[in-house]
Motif scaffolding. Sequence first.
Motif, PDB file in Angstrom:
ATOM      1  N   TYR A   2       0.826  -1.204   0.000  1.00 21.03           N
ATOM      2  CA  TYR A   2       0.000   0.000   0.000  1.00 21.03           C
ATOM      3  C   TYR A   2       0.862   1.256   0.000  1.00 21.03           C
ATOM      4  O   TYR A   2       1.879   1.328   0.705  1.00 21.03           O
ATOM      5  CB  TYR A   2      -0.889   0.028   1.246  1.00 21.03           C
ATOM      6  N   LYS A   3       0.440   2.259  -0.776  1.00 23.99           N
ATOM      7  CA  LYS A   3       1.152   3.542  -0.832  1.00 23.99           C
ATOM      8  C   LYS A   3       0.363   4.586  -0.043  1.00 23.99           C
ATOM      9  O   LYS A   3      -0.822   4.800  -0.298  1.00 23.99           O
ATOM     10  CB  LYS A   3       1.292   4.018  -2.280  1.00 23.99           C
ATOM     11  N   ILE A   4       1.042   5.233   0.890  1.00 22.51           N
ATOM     12  CA  ILE A   4       0.391   6.244   1.728  1.00 22.51           C
ATOM     13  C   ILE A   4       1.119   7.578   1.581  1.00 22.51           C
ATOM     14  O   ILE A   4       2.352   7.628   1.571  1.00 22.51           O
ATOM     15  CB  ILE A   4       0.389   5.804   3.213  1.00 22.51           C
ATOM     16  N   LEU A   5       0.344   8.662   1.459  1.00 24.02           N
ATOM     17  CA  LEU A   5       0.912  10.012   1.426  1.00 24.02           C
ATOM     18  C   LEU A   5       0.644  10.690   2.763  1.00 24.02           C
ATOM     19  O   LEU A   5      -0.487  10.675   3.252  1.00 24.02           O
ATOM     20  CB  LEU A   5       0.273  10.836   0.297  1.00 24.02           C
ATOM     21  N   ILE A   6       1.693  11.263   3.347  1.00 18.43           N
ATOM     22  CA  ILE A   6       1.551  12.045   4.571  1.00 18.43           C
ATOM     23  C   ILE A   6       1.699  13.524   4.204  1.00 18.43           C
ATOM     24  O   ILE A   6       2.719  13.927   3.646  1.00 18.43           O
ATOM     25  CB  ILE A   6       2.646  11.684   5.608  1.00 18.43           C
ATOM     26  N   VAL A   7       0.668  14.320   4.489  1.00 18.55           N
ATOM     27  CA  VAL A   7       0.754  15.773   4.259  1.00 18.55           C
ATOM     28  C   VAL A   7       0.767  16.419   5.642  1.00 18.55           C
ATOM     29  O   VAL A   7      -0.258  16.540   6.307  1.00 18.55           O
ATOM     30  CB  VAL A   7      -0.431  16.290   3.418  1.00 18.55           C
ATOM     31  N   GLU A   8       1.946  16.820   6.077  1.00 19.88           N
ATOM     32  CA  GLU A   8       2.158  17.290   7.451  1.00 19.88           C
ATOM     33  C   GLU A   8       3.319  18.275   7.465  1.00 19.88           C
ATOM     34  O   GLU A   8       4.376  17.989   6.900  1.00 19.88           O
ATOM     35  CB  GLU A   8       2.458  16.069   8.348  1.00 19.88           C
ATOM     36  N   ASP A   9       3.118  19.463   8.087  1.00 22.69           N
ATOM     37  CA  ASP A   9       4.163  20.490   8.036  1.00 22.69           C
ATOM     38  C   ASP A   9       5.139  20.426   9.213  1.00 22.69           C
ATOM     39  O   ASP A   9       6.201  21.034   9.151  1.00 22.69           O
ATOM     40  CB  ASP A   9       3.544  21.888   7.942  1.00 22.69           C
ATOM     41  N   GLU A  10       4.808  19.714  10.284  1.00 23.14           N
ATOM     42  CA  GLU A  10       5.751  19.609  11.403  1.00 23.14           C
ATOM     43  C   GLU A  10       6.760  18.504  11.094  1.00 23.14           C
ATOM     44  O   GLU A  10       6.395  17.327  11.022  1.00 23.14           O
ATOM     45  CB  GLU A  10       5.009  19.262  12.699  1.00 23.14           C
ATOM     46  N   SER A  55      -1.080   7.917  -7.631  1.00 17.05           N
ATOM     47  CA  SER A  55      -2.158   7.052  -7.151  1.00 17.05           C
ATOM     48  C   SER A  55      -1.763   6.509  -5.773  1.00 17.05           C
ATOM     49  O   SER A  55      -0.841   5.707  -5.654  1.00 17.05           O
ATOM     50  CB  SER A  55      -2.350   5.902  -8.141  1.00 17.05           C
ATOM     51  N   PHE A  56      -2.439   6.998  -4.730  1.00 17.28           N
ATOM     52  CA  PHE A  56      -2.175   6.535  -3.367  1.00 17.28           C
ATOM     53  C   PHE A  56      -3.345   5.673  -2.889  1.00 17.28           C
ATOM     54  O   PHE A  56      -4.467   5.806  -3.370  1.00 17.28           O
ATOM     55  CB  PHE A  56      -1.999   7.726  -2.407  1.00 17.28           C
ATOM     56  N   ASP A  57      -3.050   4.797  -1.931  1.00 18.91           N
ATOM     57  CA  ASP A  57      -4.113   3.983  -1.342  1.00 18.91           C
ATOM     58  C   ASP A  57      -4.785   4.709  -0.188  1.00 18.91           C
ATOM     59  O   ASP A  57      -5.924   4.400   0.174  1.00 18.91           O
ATOM     60  CB  ASP A  57      -3.546   2.643  -0.858  1.00 18.91           C
ATOM     61  N   LEU A  58      -4.051   5.684   0.407  1.00 16.69           N
ATOM     62  CA  LEU A  58      -4.606   6.434   1.537  1.00 16.69           C
ATOM     63  C   LEU A  58      -3.777   7.696   1.747  1.00 16.69           C
ATOM     64  O   LEU A  58      -2.575   7.716   1.464  1.00 16.69           O
ATOM     65  CB  LEU A  58      -4.566   5.566   2.804  1.00 16.69           C
ATOM     66  N   VAL A  59      -4.429   8.754   2.226  1.00 13.76           N
ATOM     67  CA  VAL A  59      -3.739  10.025   2.513  1.00 13.76           C
ATOM     68  C   VAL A  59      -3.972  10.396   3.976  1.00 13.76           C
ATOM     69  O   VAL A  59      -5.114  10.401   4.448  1.00 13.76           O
ATOM     70  CB  VAL A  59      -4.255  11.170   1.614  1.00 13.76           C
ATOM     71  N   LEU A  60      -2.879  10.692   4.693  1.00  7.85           N
ATOM     72  CA  LEU A  60      -2.962  11.287   6.028  1.00  7.85           C
ATOM     73  C   LEU A  60      -2.778  12.783   5.838  1.00  7.85           C
ATOM     74  O   LEU A  60      -1.733  13.234   5.362  1.00  7.85           O
ATOM     75  CB  LEU A  60      -1.846  10.750   6.938  1.00  7.85           C
ATOM     76  N   LEU A  61      -3.799  13.557   6.184  1.00 11.51           N
ATOM     77  CA  LEU A  61      -3.824  14.974   5.820  1.00 11.51           C
ATOM     78  C   LEU A  61      -4.021  15.838   7.058  1.00 11.51           C
ATOM     79  O   LEU A  61      -5.071  15.803   7.687  1.00 11.51           O
ATOM     80  CB  LEU A  61      -4.985  15.190   4.818  1.00 11.51           C
ATOM     81  N   ASP A  62      -2.987  16.625   7.398  1.00  9.17           N
ATOM     82  CA  ASP A  62      -3.109  17.540   8.530  1.00  9.17           C
ATOM     83  C   ASP A  62      -4.079  18.662   8.152  1.00  9.17           C
ATOM     84  O   ASP A  62      -4.125  19.096   7.000  1.00  9.17           O
ATOM     85  CB  ASP A  62      -1.725  18.115   8.869  1.00  9.17           C
ATOM     86  N   VAL A  63      -4.869  19.117   9.123  1.00  8.08           N
ATOM     87  CA  VAL A  63      -5.837  20.177   8.842  1.00  8.08           C
ATOM     88  C   VAL A  63      -5.145  21.534   8.760  1.00  8.08           C
ATOM     89  O   VAL A  63      -5.406  22.334   7.858  1.00  8.08           O
ATOM     90  CB  VAL A  63      -6.963  20.190   9.911  1.00  8.08           C
ATOM     91  N   MET A  64      -4.243  21.807   9.708  1.00  7.42           N
ATOM     92  CA  MET A  64      -3.568  23.113   9.758  1.00  7.42           C
ATOM     93  C   MET A  64      -2.272  23.045   8.947  1.00  7.42           C
ATOM     94  O   MET A  64      -1.242  22.578   9.438  1.00  7.42           O
ATOM     95  CB  MET A  64      -3.251  23.486  11.211  1.00  7.42           C
ATOM     96  N   LEU A  65      -2.335  23.491   7.700  1.00  4.58           N
ATOM     97  CA  LEU A  65      -1.170  23.418   6.813  1.00  4.58           C
ATOM     98  C   LEU A  65      -0.866  24.790   6.224  1.00  4.58           C
ATOM     99  O   LEU A  65      -1.785  25.581   5.999  1.00  4.58           O
ATOM    100  CB  LEU A  65      -1.451  22.474   5.642  1.00  4.58           C
ATOM    101  N   THR A  82      -9.648   8.577  -3.207  1.00  5.56           N
ATOM    102  CA  THR A  82      -8.650   8.009  -2.302  1.00  5.56           C
ATOM    103  C   THR A  82      -9.061   8.273  -0.847  1.00  5.56           C
ATOM    104  O   THR A  82      -9.398   9.402  -0.504  1.00  5.56           O
ATOM    105  CB  THR A  82      -7.275   8.686  -2.547  1.00  5.56           C
ATOM    106  N   PRO A  83      -9.058   7.233   0.006  1.00  2.44           N
ATOM    107  CA  PRO A  83      -9.406   7.463   1.413  1.00  2.44           C
ATOM    108  C   PRO A  83      -8.509   8.521   2.063  1.00  2.44           C
ATOM    109  O   PRO A  83      -7.296   8.545   1.832  1.00  2.44           O
ATOM    110  CB  PRO A  83      -9.186   6.094   2.065  1.00  2.44           C
ATOM    111  N   ILE A  84      -9.121   9.408   2.858  1.00  8.76           N
ATOM    112  CA  ILE A  84      -8.390  10.483   3.533  1.00  8.76           C
ATOM    113  C   ILE A  84      -8.677  10.425   5.031  1.00  8.76           C
ATOM    114  O   ILE A  84      -9.838  10.361   5.441  1.00  8.76           O
ATOM    115  CB  ILE A  84      -8.811  11.869   2.987  1.00  8.76           C
ATOM    116  N   ILE A  85      -7.607  10.420   5.831  1.00  9.09           N
ATOM    117  CA  ILE A  85      -7.742  10.577   7.282  1.00  9.09           C
ATOM    118  C   ILE A  85      -7.206  11.951   7.646  1.00  9.09           C
ATOM    119  O   ILE A  85      -6.057  12.286   7.333  1.00  9.09           O
ATOM    120  CB  ILE A  85      -6.951   9.498   8.064  1.00  9.09           C
ATOM    121  N   LEU A  86      -8.043  12.770   8.264  1.00 11.60           N
ATOM    122  CA  LEU A  86      -7.610  14.107   8.692  1.00 11.60           C
ATOM    123  C   LEU A  86      -6.911  14.017  10.047  1.00 11.60           C
ATOM    124  O   LEU A  86      -7.373  13.301  10.940  1.00 11.60           O
ATOM    125  CB  LEU A  86      -8.816  15.043   8.813  1.00 11.60           C
ATOM    126  N   LEU A  87      -5.835  14.754  10.187  1.00 14.03           N
ATOM    127  CA  LEU A  87      -5.136  14.882  11.467  1.00 14.03           C
ATOM    128  C   LEU A  87      -5.431  16.276  11.992  1.00 14.03           C
ATOM    129  O   LEU A  87      -5.106  17.267  11.341  1.00 14.03           O
ATOM    130  CB  LEU A  87      -3.615  14.712  11.284  1.00 14.03           C
TER     131      LEU A  87
END
Length: 230
Positions: free
Chosen positions: A2-10, A45-55, A74-79
Amino acid sequence: MYKILIVEDEPAMQMGLKDNLEFDGYSVDVAGDGPGGLEKIMKNSFDLVLLDVMLPGMSGFDVCRKVRGEGIETPIILLTARGEEIDKVLGLELGADDYVTKPFSVRELLARIKAILRRSSTHDDKTEISGSIMIGRLRLDFQNFQAYEGDDEVKLSHKEFEVLKYLYENRNELVSRYDLLENVWGYQESITTRTVDNFILRLRQKIEEDPGNPHIILTAHGSGYRLIHH
């Protein structure tokens, strides 16, 4: 894999998540701001994205809105660092699949990721409703997530399709709000039944001849909804 993208500024959070996910066997890509994350989601093409809200540059909410607006499912989990109910409801209504509130345990996050990946991979195995179904004013193709009123395509979010599909699969029977929460969102924790009610209101606007006097999605007061279909 599985390929996961992390969108996080910290940086520390980004690296910590990346290390843990790679250790768990996932292939991981990262982005440090909203526009960068959006670009990667659009081009890959990702299987899931972890997406921070405050970016920086663009909020996670806006990224989510744009991604869903482009028809990417693509499934998205908000952080989110904030626990207010409005953030959770807003995130889910924008088409996110789940959210976790910081600080969270990595084990909890990994469990959420596994649950969503399992749902999205078994989604294909379910008995699909084939062909077009008429529900009120709309002709619906659940396999291709398309809805039409006459010859005009009507935009429904992925979650709106899922709510409608679940109601249709249980047509003429009472479906409780908690059934919908559990089967469409996958778990009940902290999501209010108001979220379900908001979705039903939106669906009525698109389906009913007179949304204020519904004849298709009926409310069973205090308990849930019933989709009338003959």
